[in-house]
Design a protein around this motif. Structure first.
Motif, PDB file in Angstrom:
ATOM      1  N   ALA A  74      81.901  94.632  16.172  1.00  0.00           N
ATOM      2  CA  ALA A  74      81.382  93.917  15.008  1.00  0.00           C
ATOM      3  C   ALA A  74      80.672  92.621  15.400  1.00  0.00           C
ATOM      4  CB  ALA A  74      82.517  93.610  14.045  1.00  0.00           C
ATOM      5  N   GLN A  75      80.718  92.281  16.697  1.00  0.00           N
ATOM      6  CA  GLN A  75      80.142  91.024  17.181  1.00  0.00           C
ATOM      7  C   GLN A  75      80.682  89.834  16.386  1.00  0.00           C
ATOM      8  OE1 GLN A  75      75.848  91.771  17.011  1.00  0.00           O
ATOM      9  NE2 GLN A  75      75.880  92.508  19.121  1.00  0.00           N
ATOM     10  N   ALA A  76      81.997  89.883  16.134  1.00  0.00           N
ATOM     11  CA  ALA A  76      82.678  88.849  15.346  1.00  0.00           C
ATOM     12  C   ALA A  76      83.111  87.725  16.287  1.00  0.00           C
ATOM     13  CB  ALA A  76      83.878  89.454  14.625  1.00  0.00           C
ATOM     14  N   THR A  77      82.223  86.769  16.498  1.00  0.00           N
ATOM     15  CA  THR A  77      82.443  85.724  17.501  1.00  0.00           C
ATOM     16  C   THR A  77      83.696  84.909  17.210  1.00  0.00           C
ATOM     17  OG1 THR A  77      80.048  85.591  17.799  1.00  0.00           O
ATOM     18  CG2 THR A  77      81.362  83.791  18.695  1.00  0.00           C
ATOM     19  N   ARG A  78      83.872  84.504  15.956  1.00  0.00           N
ATOM     20  CA  ARG A  78      85.049  83.692  15.597  1.00  0.00           C
ATOM     21  C   ARG A  78      86.335  84.457  15.846  1.00  0.00           C
ATOM     22  NH1 ARG A  78      89.144  81.355  14.441  1.00  0.00           N
ATOM     23  NH2 ARG A  78      89.392  79.599  13.011  1.00  0.00           N
ATOM     24  N   TRP A  79      86.352  85.718  15.439  1.00  0.00           N
ATOM     25  CA  TRP A  79      87.554  86.536  15.617  1.00  0.00           C
ATOM     26  C   TRP A  79      87.818  86.772  17.105  1.00  0.00           C
ATOM     27  CZ3 TRP A  79      88.088  92.311  13.778  1.00  0.00           C
ATOM     28  CH2 TRP A  79      89.437  92.688  13.845  1.00  0.00           C
ATOM     29  N   ARG A  80      86.780  86.995  17.874  1.00  0.00           N
ATOM     30  CA  ARG A  80      86.963  87.169  19.319  1.00  0.00           C
ATOM     31  C   ARG A  80      87.556  85.916  19.953  1.00  0.00           C
ATOM     32  NH1 ARG A  80      81.544  88.364  21.834  1.00  0.00           N
ATOM     33  NH2 ARG A  80      82.806  88.485  23.727  1.00  0.00           N
ATOM     34  N   SER A  81      87.140  84.740  19.481  1.00  0.00           N
ATOM     35  CA  SER A  81      87.730  83.499  19.978  1.00  0.00           C
ATOM     36  C   SER A  81      89.226  83.469  19.677  1.00  0.00           C
ATOM     37  CB  SER A  81      87.037  82.295  19.339  1.00  0.00           C
ATOM     38  OG  SER A  81      87.626  81.077  19.776  1.00  0.00           O
ATOM     39  N   ASP A  82      89.595  83.873  18.461  1.00  0.00           N
ATOM     40  CA  ASP A  82      91.010  83.922  18.084  1.00  0.00           C
ATOM     41  C   ASP A  82      91.793  84.859  19.007  1.00  0.00           C
ATOM     42  OD1 ASP A  82      90.616  82.200  15.970  1.00  0.00           O
ATOM     43  OD2 ASP A  82      90.460  83.789  14.464  1.00  0.00           O
ATOM     44  N   ILE A  83      91.210  86.005  19.313  1.00  0.00           N
ATOM     45  CA  ILE A  83      91.898  86.991  20.147  1.00  0.00           C
ATOM     46  C   ILE A  83      92.115  86.458  21.558  1.00  0.00           C
ATOM     47  CG2 ILE A  83      91.628  89.262  21.248  1.00  0.00           C
ATOM     48  CD1 ILE A  83      90.279  90.182  18.601  1.00  0.00           C
ATOM     49  N   HIS A  84      91.078  85.847  22.142  1.00  0.00           N
ATOM     50  CA  HIS A  84      91.243  85.274  23.486  1.00  0.00           C
ATOM     51  C   HIS A  84      92.253  84.122  23.474  1.00  0.00           C
ATOM     52  CE1 HIS A  84      88.398  87.565  25.855  1.00  0.00           C
ATOM     53  NE2 HIS A  84      87.492  87.464  24.883  1.00  0.00           N
ATOM     54  N   TYR A  85      92.227  83.343  22.402  1.00  0.00           N
ATOM     55  CA  TYR A  85      93.213  82.260  22.279  1.00  0.00           C
ATOM     56  C   TYR A  85      94.635  82.810  22.284  1.00  0.00           C
ATOM     57  CZ  TYR A  85      96.255  79.087  19.638  1.00  0.00           C
ATOM     58  OH  TYR A  85      97.321  78.338  19.212  1.00  0.00           O
ATOM     59  N   LEU A  86      94.851  83.865  21.507  1.00  0.00           N
ATOM     60  CA  LEU A  86      96.188  84.443  21.435  1.00  0.00           C
ATOM     61  C   LEU A  86      96.585  85.091  22.763  1.00  0.00           C
ATOM     62  CD1 LEU A  86      98.496  84.700  19.496  1.00  0.00           C
ATOM     63  CD2 LEU A  86      97.504  86.810  18.613  1.00  0.00           C
ATOM     64  N   ARG A  87      95.646  85.750  23.427  1.00  0.00           N
ATOM     65  CA  ARG A  87      95.945  86.317  24.750  1.00  0.00           C
ATOM     66  C   ARG A  87      96.316  85.202  25.733  1.00  0.00           C
ATOM     67  NH1 ARG A  87      95.300  91.643  25.366  1.00  0.00           N
ATOM     68  NH2 ARG A  87      93.595  92.776  24.300  1.00  0.00           N
ATOM     69  N   GLY A  88      95.623  84.078  25.649  1.00  0.00           N
ATOM     70  CA  GLY A  88      95.966  82.956  26.512  1.00  0.00           C
ATOM     71  C   GLY A  88      97.391  82.474  26.287  1.00  0.00           C
ATOM     72  N   ASN A  89      97.804  82.426  25.025  1.00  0.00           N
ATOM     73  CA  ASN A  89      99.179  82.031  24.719  1.00  0.00           C
ATOM     74  C   ASN A  89     100.183  83.028  25.302  1.00  0.00           C
ATOM     75  OD1 ASN A  89      98.372  79.778  23.288  1.00  0.00           O
ATOM     76  ND2 ASN A  89      98.370  80.826  21.315  1.00  0.00           N
ATOM     77  N   LEU A  90      99.843  84.299  25.247  1.00  0.00           N
ATOM     78  CA  LEU A  90     100.733  85.321  25.797  1.00  0.00           C
ATOM     79  C   LEU A  90     100.801  85.207  27.322  1.00  0.00           C
ATOM     80  CD1 LEU A  90      99.660  88.354  23.569  1.00  0.00           C
ATOM     81  CD2 LEU A  90     101.698  86.921  23.307  1.00  0.00           C
ATOM     82  N   CYS A  91      99.669  84.890  27.954  1.00  0.00           N
ATOM     83  CA  CYS A  91      99.673  84.656  29.403  1.00  0.00           C
ATOM     84  C   CYS A  91     100.582  83.481  29.753  1.00  0.00           C
ATOM     85  CB  CYS A  91      98.253  84.388  29.903  1.00  0.00           C
ATOM     86  SG  CYS A  91      97.176  85.829  29.933  1.00  0.00           S
ATOM     87  N   PHE A  92     100.522  82.431  28.937  1.00  0.00           N
ATOM     88  CA  PHE A  92     101.381  81.260  29.149  1.00  0.00           C
ATOM     89  C   PHE A  92     102.845  81.667  29.106  1.00  0.00           C
ATOM     90  CE2 PHE A  92     103.714  77.513  27.681  1.00  0.00           C
ATOM     91  CZ  PHE A  92     103.241  76.514  28.534  1.00  0.00           C
ATOM     92  N   ALA A  93     103.204  82.483  28.107  1.00  0.00           N
ATOM     93  CA  ALA A  93     104.594  82.932  27.976  1.00  0.00           C
ATOM     94  C   ALA A  93     105.024  83.789  29.163  1.00  0.00           C
ATOM     95  CB  ALA A  93     104.765  83.721  26.677  1.00  0.00           C
TER      96      ALA A  93
END
Length: 244
Positions: A74-93
């Protein structure tokens, strides 16, 4: 479609109230009522936001695996940012510092591309975590200060709370005990005023640890409250750290 949308809204409301197990159930109902890949992907992403809070890291990662291809298509840039942000949090955990930094840097680039201040604040928060985990406290402090400033631009009072608490942590490691106390107190008051129980659990845990290390007699009752609240919310990582 209406059941899907309403269950999604219900889950978001329950999550913001700290009723995380109920929020997950609502998001699951939203996914089950989805009538398209897009609806299912949004519900799966929402499930991941709560699974992270419940320390179900692998399940959260799998939920993002469902959401990400749809966001890319969908080329949803904002949503993709959210997804990478959440993946980063999971990497931190998971203790994956390199992965944490990589995912949050991607989140920041996407946030800047779409000009969304809240997405920028999220990514800066994640980069602060990555620097913090690596012991780069000056860089962490700078990232969290920029994050809180972005929150203020976006009017994102709720998201600012945990990041102000992280400012407190950074001040502590810089030997600025009174700044640490002030930032944590401000964050705690905001969490209560906003009925942000997930943030309140994190702040009380932080205050308890700081009091303990500062040899403050308030440490024990504060940590006892932290254990109780984290247990009520199902936030096992915070409960574990407070028990330690």
């Amino acid at each position: 479609a209406e059941r899907h949308a309403l269950a999604l809204l219900l889950g978001e409301t329950l999550r913001e109230q700290g009723r995380n197990a109920e929020a997950l159930a609502a998001f699951t109902r939203s996914r089950d009522a989805a009538g398209s890949d897009d609806e299912a992907a949004h519900a799966s992403y929402a499930m991941a936001t709560v699974l992270r809070l419940l320390a179900q890291v692998d399940a959260a990662w799998q939920a993002l695996d469902i959401a990400e291809p749809v966001a890319l298509k969908a080329q949803a840039t904002r949503w993709r940012s959210d997804i990478h942000y959440l993946r980063g949090n999971l990497c931190f955990a998971r203790g994956d510092g390199a992965g944490c930094a990589r995912e949050h840097q991607q989140a920041l680039e996407l946030a800047l591309a779409c000009g969304d201040a809240l997405a920028e604040a999220q990514a800066l928060s994640g980069l602060g975590d990555a620097h913090y985990a690596a012991g780069r406290m000056r860089s962490a402090l700078d990232a969290f200060e920029r994050c809180v400033a972005a929150c203020e631009r976006a009017g994102a009072l709720r998201f600012a709370v945990m990041n102000r608490a992280m400012l407190g942590w950074c001040c502590y490691w810089h030997g600025r005990a009174e700044d640490c106390r002030r930032e944590l107190q401000t964050a705690g008051e905001a969490a209560v005023a906003l009925s942000h129980r997930n943030a309140e659990a994190m702040v009380i845990e932080s205050q308890g640890l700081m009091f303990c290390w500062m040899d403050d007699p308030e440490a024990l009752p504060t940590l006892q409250r932290a254990v109780q609240l984290a247990h009520e919310l199902g936030m096992r990582r915070f409960e574990m750290v407070s028990l330690v």
